[in-house]
Scaffold this motif. Structure first.
Motif, PDB file in Angstrom:
ATOM      1  N   ASN A 119       9.581  10.037  12.036  1.00  0.00           N
ATOM      2  CA  ASN A 119      11.014   9.807  11.964  1.00  0.00           C
ATOM      3  C   ASN A 119      11.668  10.947  11.181  1.00  0.00           C
ATOM      4  OD1 ASN A 119      10.654   9.255   9.260  1.00  0.00           O
ATOM      5  ND2 ASN A 119      11.043   7.067   9.437  1.00  0.00           N
ATOM      6  N   THR A 120      12.934  10.789  10.886  1.00  0.00           N
ATOM      7  CA  THR A 120      13.665  11.850  10.203  1.00  0.00           C
ATOM      8  C   THR A 120      13.043  12.184   8.848  1.00  0.00           C
ATOM      9  OG1 THR A 120      15.589  10.909  11.267  1.00  0.00           O
ATOM     10  CG2 THR A 120      15.993  12.572   9.587  1.00  0.00           C
TER      11      THR A 120
ATOM     12  N   TYR B 104       0.828  -1.211   0.000  1.00  0.00           N
ATOM     13  CA  TYR B 104       0.000   0.000   0.000  1.00  0.00           C
ATOM     14  C   TYR B 104       0.862   1.261   0.000  1.00  0.00           C
ATOM     15  CZ  TYR B 104      -4.434  -2.407   0.467  1.00  0.00           C
ATOM     16  OH  TYR B 104      -5.542  -3.172   0.221  1.00  0.00           O
ATOM     17  N   ASN B 105       1.908   1.242   0.780  1.00  0.00           N
ATOM     18  CA  ASN B 105       2.789   2.414   0.827  1.00  0.00           C
ATOM     19  C   ASN B 105       3.347   2.739  -0.554  1.00  0.00           C
ATOM     20  OD1 ASN B 105       2.375   2.597   3.547  1.00  0.00           O
ATOM     21  ND2 ASN B 105       4.367   1.779   4.132  1.00  0.00           N
ATOM     22  N   THR B 106       3.723   1.701  -1.273  1.00  0.00           N
ATOM     23  CA  THR B 106       4.266   1.884  -2.609  1.00  0.00           C
ATOM     24  C   THR B 106       3.240   2.557  -3.511  1.00  0.00           C
ATOM     25  OG1 THR B 106       5.562  -0.122  -2.297  1.00  0.00           O
ATOM     26  CG2 THR B 106       5.369   0.693  -4.544  1.00  0.00           C
ATOM     27  N   LEU B 107       2.011   2.057  -3.462  1.00  0.00           N
ATOM     28  CA  LEU B 107       0.957   2.622  -4.310  1.00  0.00           C
ATOM     29  C   LEU B 107       0.607   4.038  -3.874  1.00  0.00           C
ATOM     30  CD1 LEU B 107      -1.368  -0.505  -4.699  1.00  0.00           C
ATOM     31  CD2 LEU B 107       0.349   0.367  -6.293  1.00  0.00           C
TER      32      LEU B 107
ATOM     33  N   ARG C 180      -1.868  -2.548   8.662  1.00  0.00           N
ATOM     34  CA  ARG C 180      -1.248  -1.596   9.561  1.00  0.00           C
ATOM     35  C   ARG C 180      -0.721  -0.367   8.805  1.00  0.00           C
ATOM     36  NH1 ARG C 180       3.810  -0.988  11.399  1.00  0.00           N
ATOM     37  NH2 ARG C 180       4.425  -2.726  10.063  1.00  0.00           N
ATOM     38  N   VAL C 181      -1.025   0.793   9.322  1.00  0.00           N
ATOM     39  CA  VAL C 181      -0.543   2.042   8.754  1.00  0.00           C
ATOM     40  C   VAL C 181       0.723   2.420   9.503  1.00  0.00           C
ATOM     41  CG1 VAL C 181      -1.103   4.498   8.626  1.00  0.00           C
ATOM     42  CG2 VAL C 181      -2.839   2.800   8.093  1.00  0.00           C
ATOM     43  N   ASP C 182       1.756   2.838   8.812  1.00  0.00           N
ATOM     44  CA  ASP C 182       2.989   3.143   9.533  1.00  0.00           C
ATOM     45  C   ASP C 182       3.579   4.509   9.171  1.00  0.00           C
ATOM     46  OD1 ASP C 182       4.234   2.820   7.115  1.00  0.00           O
ATOM     47  OD2 ASP C 182       5.419   1.067   7.695  1.00  0.00           O
ATOM     48  N   THR C 183       4.768   4.759   9.633  1.00  0.00           N
ATOM     49  CA  THR C 183       5.424   6.037   9.405  1.00  0.00           C
ATOM     50  C   THR C 183       5.598   6.329   7.911  1.00  0.00           C
ATOM     51  OG1 THR C 183       6.627   5.685  11.459  1.00  0.00           O
ATOM     52  CG2 THR C 183       7.476   7.384   9.998  1.00  0.00           C
ATOM     53  N   VAL C 184       5.938   5.295   7.167  1.00  0.00           N
ATOM     54  CA  VAL C 184       6.145   5.484   5.723  1.00  0.00           C
ATOM     55  C   VAL C 184       4.850   5.918   5.046  1.00  0.00           C
ATOM     56  CG1 VAL C 184       6.855   4.364   3.581  1.00  0.00           C
ATOM     57  CG2 VAL C 184       8.040   3.813   5.703  1.00  0.00           C
TER      58      VAL C 184
ATOM     59  N   LEU D 159       2.340  10.530   2.261  1.00  0.00           N
ATOM     60  CA  LEU D 159       1.200  11.444   2.095  1.00  0.00           C
ATOM     61  C   LEU D 159       1.596  12.881   2.435  1.00  0.00           C
ATOM     62  CD1 LEU D 159      -1.564   9.177   3.626  1.00  0.00           C
ATOM     63  CD2 LEU D 159      -1.643  10.179   1.336  1.00  0.00           C
ATOM     64  N   ILE D 160       2.282  13.038   3.545  1.00  0.00           N
ATOM     65  CA  ILE D 160       2.712  14.370   3.955  1.00  0.00           C
ATOM     66  C   ILE D 160       3.600  14.982   2.882  1.00  0.00           C
ATOM     67  CG2 ILE D 160       4.224  15.591   5.595  1.00  0.00           C
ATOM     68  CD1 ILE D 160       3.057  13.803   7.791  1.00  0.00           C
ATOM     69  N   ASP D 161       4.494  14.186   2.358  1.00  0.00           N
ATOM     70  CA  ASP D 161       5.371  14.688   1.308  1.00  0.00           C
ATOM     71  C   ASP D 161       4.571  15.101   0.078  1.00  0.00           C
ATOM     72  OD1 ASP D 161       8.172  15.140   0.437  1.00  0.00           O
ATOM     73  OD2 ASP D 161       7.568  13.747  -1.139  1.00  0.00           O
TER      74      ASP D 161
END
Length: 420
Positions: free
Chosen positions: A315-316, A249-252, A278-282, A287-289
């Motif tokens: 995270n950073t 999902y993160n990739t998409l 699970r939704v994570d930092t990535v 999305l924020i980016d």
RNA sequence: GGCCUAUUAGCACCC
């Protein structure tokens, strides 16, 4: 004594480390016999939660309390140290233990080799492998996969490919990790077609593609801009019983964000929640980016509040996206404020973040301030990168200060940063 | 038997 054991186990398991150590203190004072296996519960838990320092110091306490240390607990600590980027400390620990008569295992060596790979010091990884062989351990599939992975991190794909193929040539049992690594190598070196062929031939080798293999290929296709194949693979995996995971999902989501399709990206976040992925930092960082890139800092901030509420760690990268967003809008005070936040949380701004700040000041035409940030990096021990220099050189060029630009070129050569 | 390995997110310039 039984109660202590129980308490220790529960506290350790729940992450209540102060209490665990309190019980340990009590047991030591009371003269109870403490065994290595018993302590490992805490070591493993500390490890799992990334508390490497505590893990290491507790191990020292075990030694001090005359616990019958075994390879198991030593290996656990070495694992933690290696993951935390502290290979040298891990190596010292191993040597110290060897002097006490505890012999490392193949897996212990693999962890150290991996530690050096994580650090980007593959040459040292090779040295460790040589030492291991000297001790009579033959490298196994893990060893080969670790080295291939380490070379990939350094983008030394051709060498990595040799190590992965060596697994097959040397007649080791075929392993899904080796194949996934190869799919990644082929995809990253522009041979997506070959990657796909390998992927399709895996079953013939007796290896079933798993979630990582799929994710790797999906990432290859989307980076090539082939969204049809990306979606097809996504559906294929679901049908084949490989459940899309957080990385899928993160990739998409990142793909949609990069294309500026923020509604689509957001929809996928909804899907994740609906399907219990699970939704994570990535996830949030992508999305924020995305919002930052379209200069929608309101929404970006709303998301960062949302992740805070849901207990998803920053995270950073998360801060980097936000800070860069502010820098691109030349809102430097806000950028600095965010930097303050991250430091308050114990995160050190890295090269990329400083680069964003320098760029912000350059775009503003404030080269004095840009130079001050540059100097601050030095003072704080943050490494310069090729981008740092390019950004500042570009800044000086744009305002016609060519002497300063040339000076920097000399500076970078002195630092061993190669111009590109 | 278990523990070690593979995949996703941030910065400049140019195109």
């Amino acid at each position: 004594e039984k109660l202590c054991r129980m308490l220790f186990r529960v506290y350790s398991d729940k992450g209540m480390f102060e209490e665990s150590i309190g019980v340990f203190d009590y047991m030591e004072k009371s003269g109870f016999k403490i065994h290595d296996k018993f302590c490992r519960v805490l070591l493993l838990s500390l490890n799992k939660r990334g508390q490497m320092d505590m893990c290491f110091s507790f191990f020292q306490r075990m030694v001090g309390a005359n616990v019958d240390i075994t390879v198991h607990s030593m290996t656990t600590v070495i694992h933690g140290l290696c993951k935390g980027g502290n290979v040298e400390k891990a190596k010292d620990l191993m040597e110290e233990m060897v002097s006490k008569g505890i012999e490392p295992k193949l897996l212990t060596y693999n962890m150290l080799i991996n530690g050096y790979c994580i650090n980007g010091t593959v040459d040292k990884a090779f040295k460790m492998k040589a030492i291991m062989e000297q001790k009579g351990f033959e490298p196994n599939v893990f060893t080969y996969n670790i080295i291939a992975g380490g070379l990939c991190k350094l983008k030394r794909y051709e060498e990595a490919k040799m190590w992965s193929f060596a697994v097959i040539k040397r007649g080791f049992t075929h392993d899904v990790v080796t194949f996934s690594t190869l799919v990644n190598i082929l995809s990253k070196t522009g041979n997506l077609e070959k990657a796909k062929l390998l992927f399709e031939s895996m079953e013939k080798w007796g290896v079933r593609p798993n979630i990582v293999t799929y994710n790797t290929l999906i990432d290859g296709y989307r980076k090539k801009g082939n969204l049809e194949e990306t979606k097809r693979l996504f559906e294929e995996m679901e049908k084949g019983g490989v459940r899309p995971d957080t990385t899928t999902y993160n990739t998409l989501i990142d793909e949609y964000c990069k294309k500026g399709k923020m509604e689509e990206a957001h929809k996928l976040l909804g899907h994740m929640e609906a399907k219990g992925v699970r939704v994570d930092t990535v996830t949030y960082t992508a999305l924020i980016d995305g919002y930052c890139k379209e200069e929608n800092l309101e929404e970006a901030n709303r998301l960062s509040e949302e992740m805070e509420k849901r207990g998803v760690r920053y995270n950073t990268f998360t801060y980097s996206s936000l800070i860069d967003g502010y820098c691109k809008k030349v809102k430097m005070e806000e950028a600095h404020k965010r930097m303050g936040h991250m430091e308050a949380r114990g995160l050190r701004p890295d090269t990329v973040i400083y680069n964003s700040l320098i760029d912000g000041y350059c775009k503003k035409g404030n080269l004095e301030e840009a130079k001050m940030i540059f100097d601050e990096m030095e003072n704080r021990g943050v490494r310069y990168s090729i981008v740092t220099y390019s950004t500042l050189i570009d800044g000086y060029c744009k305002i016609g200060k060519m002497e300063e630009a040339h000076k920097l070129r000399g500076h970078m050569e002195a630092r061993g940063v190669k111009p590109n």
